[in-house]
Design a protein around this motif. Structure first.
Motif, PDB file in Angstrom:
ATOM      1  N   ASN A 414      38.326  80.879  37.258  1.00  0.00           N
ATOM      2  CA  ASN A 414      37.897  80.664  38.433  1.00  0.00           C
ATOM      3  C   ASN A 414      38.107  81.920  39.567  1.00  0.00           C
ATOM      4  OD1 ASN A 414      36.323  78.134  37.672  1.00  0.00           O
ATOM      5  ND2 ASN A 414      38.227  77.083  37.948  1.00  0.00           N
ATOM      6  N   ILE A 415      39.102  82.688  39.170  1.00  0.00           N
ATOM      7  CA  ILE A 415      39.097  83.858  40.205  1.00  0.00           C
ATOM      8  C   ILE A 415      37.960  84.612  40.263  1.00  0.00           C
ATOM      9  CG2 ILE A 415      40.430  86.044  40.521  1.00  0.00           C
ATOM     10  CD1 ILE A 415      42.578  84.986  39.012  1.00  0.00           C
ATOM     11  N   PRO A 416      37.229  84.613  41.469  1.00  0.00           N
ATOM     12  CA  PRO A 416      35.912  85.286  41.775  1.00  0.00           C
ATOM     13  C   PRO A 416      35.804  86.855  41.421  1.00  0.00           C
ATOM     14  CG  PRO A 416      36.896  84.870  43.964  1.00  0.00           C
ATOM     15  CD  PRO A 416      38.028  84.061  42.760  1.00  0.00           C
ATOM     16  N   LEU A 503      61.479  82.104  54.760  1.00  0.00           N
ATOM     17  CA  LEU A 503      60.929  83.575  54.262  1.00  0.00           C
ATOM     18  C   LEU A 503      59.495  83.437  54.751  1.00  0.00           C
ATOM     19  CD1 LEU A 503      62.397  83.574  50.783  1.00  0.00           C
ATOM     20  CD2 LEU A 503      62.756  85.122  52.650  1.00  0.00           C
ATOM     21  N   LYS A 504      58.643  82.367  54.821  1.00  0.00           N
ATOM     22  CA  LYS A 504      57.430  82.430  55.191  1.00  0.00           C
ATOM     23  C   LYS A 504      57.019  82.747  56.572  1.00  0.00           C
ATOM     24  CE  LYS A 504      52.903  80.770  55.636  1.00  0.00           C
ATOM     25  NZ  LYS A 504      52.604  81.428  56.925  1.00  0.00           N
ATOM     26  N   GLU A 505      57.981  82.411  57.513  1.00  0.00           N
ATOM     27  CA  GLU A 505      58.031  82.817  58.923  1.00  0.00           C
ATOM     28  C   GLU A 505      58.314  84.031  59.013  1.00  0.00           C
ATOM     29  OE1 GLU A 505      60.222  81.592  63.272  1.00  0.00           O
ATOM     30  OE2 GLU A 505      60.547  80.284  61.273  1.00  0.00           O
ATOM     31  N   VAL A 506      59.267  84.769  58.210  1.00  0.00           N
ATOM     32  CA  VAL A 506      59.551  86.143  58.427  1.00  0.00           C
ATOM     33  C   VAL A 506      58.585  86.854  57.903  1.00  0.00           C
ATOM     34  CG1 VAL A 506      61.185  87.927  57.464  1.00  0.00           C
ATOM     35  CG2 VAL A 506      62.214  85.556  58.251  1.00  0.00           C
ATOM     36  N   SER A 507      58.010  86.802  56.678  1.00  0.00           N
ATOM     37  CA  SER A 507      57.088  87.543  55.931  1.00  0.00           C
ATOM     38  C   SER A 507      55.707  87.239  56.694  1.00  0.00           C
ATOM     39  CB  SER A 507      57.097  87.341  54.408  1.00  0.00           C
ATOM     40  OG  SER A 507      56.420  86.008  54.326  1.00  0.00           O
ATOM     41  N   GLY A 508      55.279  86.332  57.145  1.00  0.00           N
ATOM     42  CA  GLY A 508      54.178  86.098  57.563  1.00  0.00           C
ATOM     43  C   GLY A 508      52.957  85.809  56.220  1.00  0.00           C
ATOM     44  N   LYS A 509      53.177  85.910  55.281  1.00  0.00           N
ATOM     45  CA  LYS A 509      52.376  85.895  54.022  1.00  0.00           C
ATOM     46  C   LYS A 509      52.046  84.344  53.665  1.00  0.00           C
ATOM     47  CE  LYS A 509      52.556  90.003  53.080  1.00  0.00           C
ATOM     48  NZ  LYS A 509      51.437  91.080  53.369  1.00  0.00           N
ATOM     49  N   SER A 510      50.801  84.306  53.027  1.00  0.00           N
ATOM     50  CA  SER A 510      50.321  82.768  52.907  1.00  0.00           C
ATOM     51  C   SER A 510      50.988  82.273  51.726  1.00  0.00           C
ATOM     52  CB  SER A 510      48.810  83.032  52.529  1.00  0.00           C
ATOM     53  OG  SER A 510      48.549  83.413  51.351  1.00  0.00           O
ATOM     54  N   VAL A 511      51.151  80.809  52.000  1.00  0.00           N
ATOM     55  CA  VAL A 511      51.690  80.143  50.753  1.00  0.00           C
ATOM     56  C   VAL A 511      50.684  79.181  50.522  1.00  0.00           C
ATOM     57  CG1 VAL A 511      53.766  78.680  50.080  1.00  0.00           C
ATOM     58  CG2 VAL A 511      54.293  80.577  51.440  1.00  0.00           C
ATOM     59  N   MET A 512      50.134  78.981  49.098  1.00  0.00           N
ATOM     60  CA  MET A 512      49.139  78.126  49.144  1.00  0.00           C
ATOM     61  C   MET A 512      49.576  77.243  47.911  1.00  0.00           C
ATOM     62  SD  MET A 512      45.937  77.040  49.290  1.00  0.00           S
ATOM     63  CE  MET A 512      44.543  76.414  48.220  1.00  0.00           C
ATOM     64  N   ILE A 513      49.441  75.912  47.880  1.00  0.00           N
ATOM     65  CA  ILE A 513      49.630  75.122  46.833  1.00  0.00           C
ATOM     66  C   ILE A 513      48.319  74.775  46.050  1.00  0.00           C
ATOM     67  CG2 ILE A 513      50.904  73.071  45.951  1.00  0.00           C
ATOM     68  CD1 ILE A 513      52.522  74.993  47.384  1.00  0.00           C
ATOM     69  N   GLY A 514      48.445  74.444  44.793  1.00  0.00           N
ATOM     70  CA  GLY A 514      47.139  73.911  43.883  1.00  0.00           C
ATOM     71  C   GLY A 514      46.862  72.445  44.185  1.00  0.00           C
ATOM     72  N   PHE A 515      46.655  72.108  45.429  1.00  0.00           N
ATOM     73  CA  PHE A 515      46.039  70.900  45.668  1.00  0.00           C
ATOM     74  C   PHE A 515      44.458  70.751  45.586  1.00  0.00           C
ATOM     75  CE2 PHE A 515      50.138  70.261  48.091  1.00  0.00           C
ATOM     76  CZ  PHE A 515      50.907  69.711  47.102  1.00  0.00           C
ATOM     77  N   ASN A 662      34.436  66.758  38.631  1.00  0.00           N
ATOM     78  CA  ASN A 662      34.787  68.018  39.459  1.00  0.00           C
ATOM     79  C   ASN A 662      35.849  67.718  40.294  1.00  0.00           C
ATOM     80  OD1 ASN A 662      34.805  70.304  41.157  1.00  0.00           O
ATOM     81  ND2 ASN A 662      32.777  70.288  41.185  1.00  0.00           N
ATOM     82  N   LYS A 663      37.007  67.900  40.137  1.00  0.00           N
ATOM     83  CA  LYS A 663      38.367  67.926  40.907  1.00  0.00           C
ATOM     84  C   LYS A 663      38.460  69.065  41.653  1.00  0.00           C
ATOM     85  CE  LYS A 663      40.770  64.675  38.000  1.00  0.00           C
ATOM     86  NZ  LYS A 663      41.985  64.627  37.034  1.00  0.00           N
ATOM     87  N   GLY A 664      37.717  69.939  41.716  1.00  0.00           N
ATOM     88  CA  GLY A 664      37.715  71.133  42.889  1.00  0.00           C
ATOM     89  C   GLY A 664      38.510  72.325  42.483  1.00  0.00           C
ATOM     90  N   GLN A 665      38.776  72.383  41.111  1.00  0.00           N
ATOM     91  CA  GLN A 665      39.698  73.978  40.865  1.00  0.00           C
ATOM     92  C   GLN A 665      38.827  74.978  41.234  1.00  0.00           C
ATOM     93  OE1 GLN A 665      39.697  71.184  38.682  1.00  0.00           O
ATOM     94  NE2 GLN A 665      41.320  70.486  38.010  1.00  0.00           N
ATOM     95  N   LYS A 666      37.626  74.994  40.801  1.00  0.00           N
ATOM     96  CA  LYS A 666      36.853  76.303  41.138  1.00  0.00           C
ATOM     97  C   LYS A 666      36.705  76.759  42.537  1.00  0.00           C
ATOM     98  CE  LYS A 666      32.316  78.521  40.176  1.00  0.00           C
ATOM     99  NZ  LYS A 666      31.146  78.340  39.409  1.00  0.00           N
ATOM    100  N   GLU A 667      36.450  75.495  43.407  1.00  0.00           N
ATOM    101  CA  GLU A 667      36.234  75.641  44.920  1.00  0.00           C
ATOM    102  C   GLU A 667      37.305  76.095  45.524  1.00  0.00           C
ATOM    103  OE1 GLU A 667      33.133  73.029  43.153  1.00  0.00           O
ATOM    104  OE2 GLU A 667      35.140  73.194  42.989  1.00  0.00           O
ATOM    105  N   MET A 668      38.746  75.541  44.954  1.00  0.00           N
ATOM    106  CA  MET A 668      40.003  75.976  45.491  1.00  0.00           C
ATOM    107  C   MET A 668      40.367  77.239  45.400  1.00  0.00           C
ATOM    108  SD  MET A 668      43.639  74.497  44.080  1.00  0.00           S
ATOM    109  CE  MET A 668      43.420  75.133  42.385  1.00  0.00           C
ATOM    110  N   VAL A 669      40.115  77.828  44.313  1.00  0.00           N
ATOM    111  CA  VAL A 669      40.493  79.059  43.857  1.00  0.00           C
ATOM    112  C   VAL A 669      39.738  80.147  44.858  1.00  0.00           C
ATOM    113  CG1 VAL A 669      40.617  81.123  42.098  1.00  0.00           C
ATOM    114  CG2 VAL A 669      41.516  78.651  41.529  1.00  0.00           C
TER     115      VAL A 669
END
Length: 712
Positions: A414-416, A503-515, A662-669
């Motif tokens: 599902n990676i576009p 670390l999230k606050e310092v780096s400013g990078k995104s942290v995404m969970i597979g919900f 459809n549990k939304g995996q494609k839409e999530m990625v």
């Protein structure tokens, strides 16, 4: 590093370059000198792989039923992906080898670099130049040990476990039915133990081989005239004290023949792959025979704590574990109490391994043991293995750490496809998986080390490993200034969560969970129908039972089902009501294994909403897995297993039904990658990610306190 692999789908067998294996805690890296082909176990695997799909289905009716069940529940797309993942995967072969230790993992004290060792275990002691093996599947050898003979380690331990199940005494008798590799080894060990050994086989050549090499006291061809009477005479009219069946056949003859030749109250041990539907009369019932199974190498087999964690059983209570069986077998070799030189009828250089397996399958000439010899002068390399000529990078450059079944079925496909999205590298526990995933999903390379993934070419890391490594890998990725997509759960320890927040606050990078469930089209439609009033919610999950010995239930590795699965539903309710949880209470039905996987959870949210998670492992498999009800200001909505939505309000209820779940995996990625392309942000806020993790820790604590309400 080169390894022998086969595809289950096509049967194609090839020696290919794969990444150097991972050195985990409690493991050693071994350079193979020899490995042994098991004509029985491996031969049947190779034969099955070379059959047509219909032939494979006939051999594996249980797996066909699993496919049908998946088709009913998840639809054709997910079922197709799951089946093709199995058929297209590079399957490693081999489970018995010997060589020298070249690296030692954390916590290992009994081995040093340079030690000569024998190894066991499917998935570990492979036909490969370099293998990574847990300490309890590895035994140290004497410096003078013949490594070719030592490579029979697994087969020797299997035979020895069958003998231990027979529980024979000095001077007693044993009939060994089937004089293949396991049968010959069992006969040799029995004879060295002072047991009278009678060997039986359908092939005269196997019987003659056993007789000529002094493996048996008496050798008989199965169709010999008066064979039962001969065995009775050889045992002084008593019958055999024990019968070990080392044959591999679908026939009932071995089990019924064993009943005929065993003495009254004797033992019959099943060591080979034979059916056990014996005739009750005239022998089994009247003799009160005892049927016993020999489980592979011995106690510890299939025990995660023993094999993966290296936790031994106390010798005072379990005298012979699988490792101690291996050690005993090696002792018999080094002291010359048994001589197995004659068992190796063929030896091939590793480069010619395919020819060796052709011999096994085609049976073009007689054979017993087949050894593969490795070029030990070759220096091992930890370099990444290129799977693409492209080195171009885009705005989003993705690498994967871990790529098991879920990742291959739901994330990677599902990676576009986008000109600014590049698939860089893959790192998994096994080089075969890394190689196949990198090739199939068009990554630039498969890696041997973390640094290959966390270098400057990658700016986004997908983590899809076992749960205990999620937190540490997320921390390492943030420290390396990467965006992170981590499969649930985020982490298993509260201190890891605090470090990630920092670390999230310092780096400013995104942290995404597979919900993924919040991204399901039915969820989106239901959410859109809700107003801004507080919401009452029920999420019932007919989760089904998972055995205690599964890694998910292990608190150190999987974290249990609250962290591993219930987190999904906490996130769903959080998304649906639009505010963060503030209080939680939970109770679990007591169970003998203390798994806490049948529970009720009550969550209160900041905006006044409340939700119940009814997570049950004790229900019927025929009931759908997930059922959601949402109530708000005269409105009600129901989702059935992410296939059907019903909305109740004014007028006639509205329905939306999908052809496939459809549990939304494609839409999530897609949403995650689109967010990175746009502004580097994840579609789930970090506040929600943290709140869900804290809620799961609080659920566990509430159960410990008998359902006490815990502030988030």
């Amino acid at each position: 590093m080169q390894q022998l692999t086969q595809k289950l789908g096509s049967g194609d067998m090839v020696i290919q370059e794969v990444p150097y294996p991972q050195l985990g805690k409690g493991m050693v890296i071994v350079k193979n000198h020899y490995s042994i082909i098991s004509a029985g176990t491996e031969g049947s695997t190779v034969q099955a792989a070379r059959k047509s799909l219909i032939g494979k289905a006939k051999e594996r009716p249980q797996q066909v039923n699993q496919v049908i069940d998946t088709l009913k529940k998840q639809g054709p797309i997910q079922t197709y992906r799951a089946v093709m993942k199995k058929l297209d995967a590079y399957s490693p072969l081999g489970y018995s080898c010997a060589g020298e230790v070249i690296e030692v993992g954390e916590g290992v004290t009994e081995f040093e670099v340079g030690d000569r060792v024998a190894c066991a275990g499917a998935g570990y002691a492979n036909h490969a130049e370099i293998v990574s093996v847990p300490v309890n599947l590895c035994v140290k050898l004497d410096e003078t040990t013949n490594l070719k003979n030592a490579a029979y380690n697994t087969l020797g331990a299997i035979s020895m476990q069958g003998i231990r199940q027979a529980d024979l005494r000095l001077g007693e008798s044993c009939v060994v039915i089937g004089l293949g590799l396991l049968g010959q080894l069992a006969a040799l060990i029995l004879k060295a133990s002072g047991v009278t050994v009678i060997g039986v086989d359908v092939a005269e050549s196997a019987v003659n081989q056993a007789i000529e090499n002094n493996a048996v006291d008496i050798g008989l061809v199965r169709n010999a005239a008066g064979i039962e009477e001969q065995i009775l005479n050889a045992t002084n009219g008593i019958g055999a004290d024990a019968v070990i069946i080392a044959a591999a056949t679908s026939s009932l003859d071995p089990i019924n023949f064993a009943g005929a030749i065993a003495r009254k109250k004797g033992k019959v041990v099943v060591l080979g792959a034979v059916p056990t539907g014996f005739d009750r009369d005239p022998f089994w019932y009247r003799k009160e025979l005892e049927l016993k199974m020999a489980c592979s190498y011995g106690p510890g087999r299939y025990d995660l704590n023993y094999e993966e964690k290296g936790i031994d059983y106390p010798v005072a209570y379990v005298r012979w574990t699988e490792k101690r069986n291996m050690e005993a077998f090696q002792s018999l070799l080094i002291t010359n109490k048994i001589n197995i030189d004659y068992l190796t009828t063929h030896e091939f250089d590793f480069d010619n391994a395919k020819q060796a397996f052709d011999l096994v399958v085609e049976k073009s000439e007689p054979f017993t043991g087949i050894a593969l010899k490795y070029d030990t002068a070759k220096e091992p390399s930890k370099a990444s293995v290129k799977t693409s000529d492209s080195e171009a990078l885009g705005k989003v450059n993705i690498s994967f750490i871990g790529a098991g079944s879920y990742a291959q079925g739901n994330l990677l496909p599902n990676i576009p496809e986008h000109s600014e999205v590049t698939k860089v590298g893959v790192l998994t526990n096994t080089g075969t998986t890394s190689k196949r995933v990198a090739e199939k999903f068009k990554f630039q390379f498969c890696a041997s080390e973390e640094n290959d993934i966390l270098n400057e070419n990658t700016n986004t890391v997908f983590i899809a490993t076992r749960h205990d490594s999620h937190g540490p890998y997320t921390i390492k990725s943030l420290q390396a200034n990467k965006h992170v997509f981590v499969e649930k759960p985020l982490c298993l320890k509260e201190e890891e969560l605090e470090k990630i927040i920092e670390l999230k606050e310092v780096s400013g990078k995104s942290v995404m969970i597979g919900f993924n469930r919040r991204f399901s089209p039915l969820t989106k439609k239901l959410k859109k129908s809700l107003g801004n009033n507080p919401v009452s919610m029920i999420y019932r999950i007919n989760a089904g039972a998972i055995p205690k010995d599964n890694w998910i239930q292990d608190m150190e590795i999987g974290g249990g089902r609250i962290h591993g699965e219930v987190c999904h539903f906490v996130d769903y309710l959080t998304y649906m009501n639009g505010s963060l949880p503030i209080k939680v209470s939970a109770t679990a039905i007591p169970d003998a294994n203390q798994l806490n996987d049948t529970l009720n959870v009550l969550i209160q949210f900041k905006n006044g909403s409340s939700g119940v998670i009814a997570y049950y492992s004790n229900g019927s498999k025929s009931l759908t897995k997930e059922y959601i009800e949402v109530f708000s200001a005269g409105f009600s909505g129901i989702i059935h297993d992410f296939k059907e939505l019903k909305v109740y309000g004014k007028g006639k209820p509205k329905k939306k039904k999908l052809l496939n779940q459809n549990k939304g995996q494609k839409e999530m990625v897609k949403a995650y990658v689109d967010g990175l392309l746009k502004d580097g942000k994840a579609p789930i806020s970090f506040d929600e990610v943290v709140a869900v993790s804290k809620t799961c820790f609080a659920i566990v604590e509430s159960i410990k306190r008998g359902g006490e309400q815990i502030d988030i």
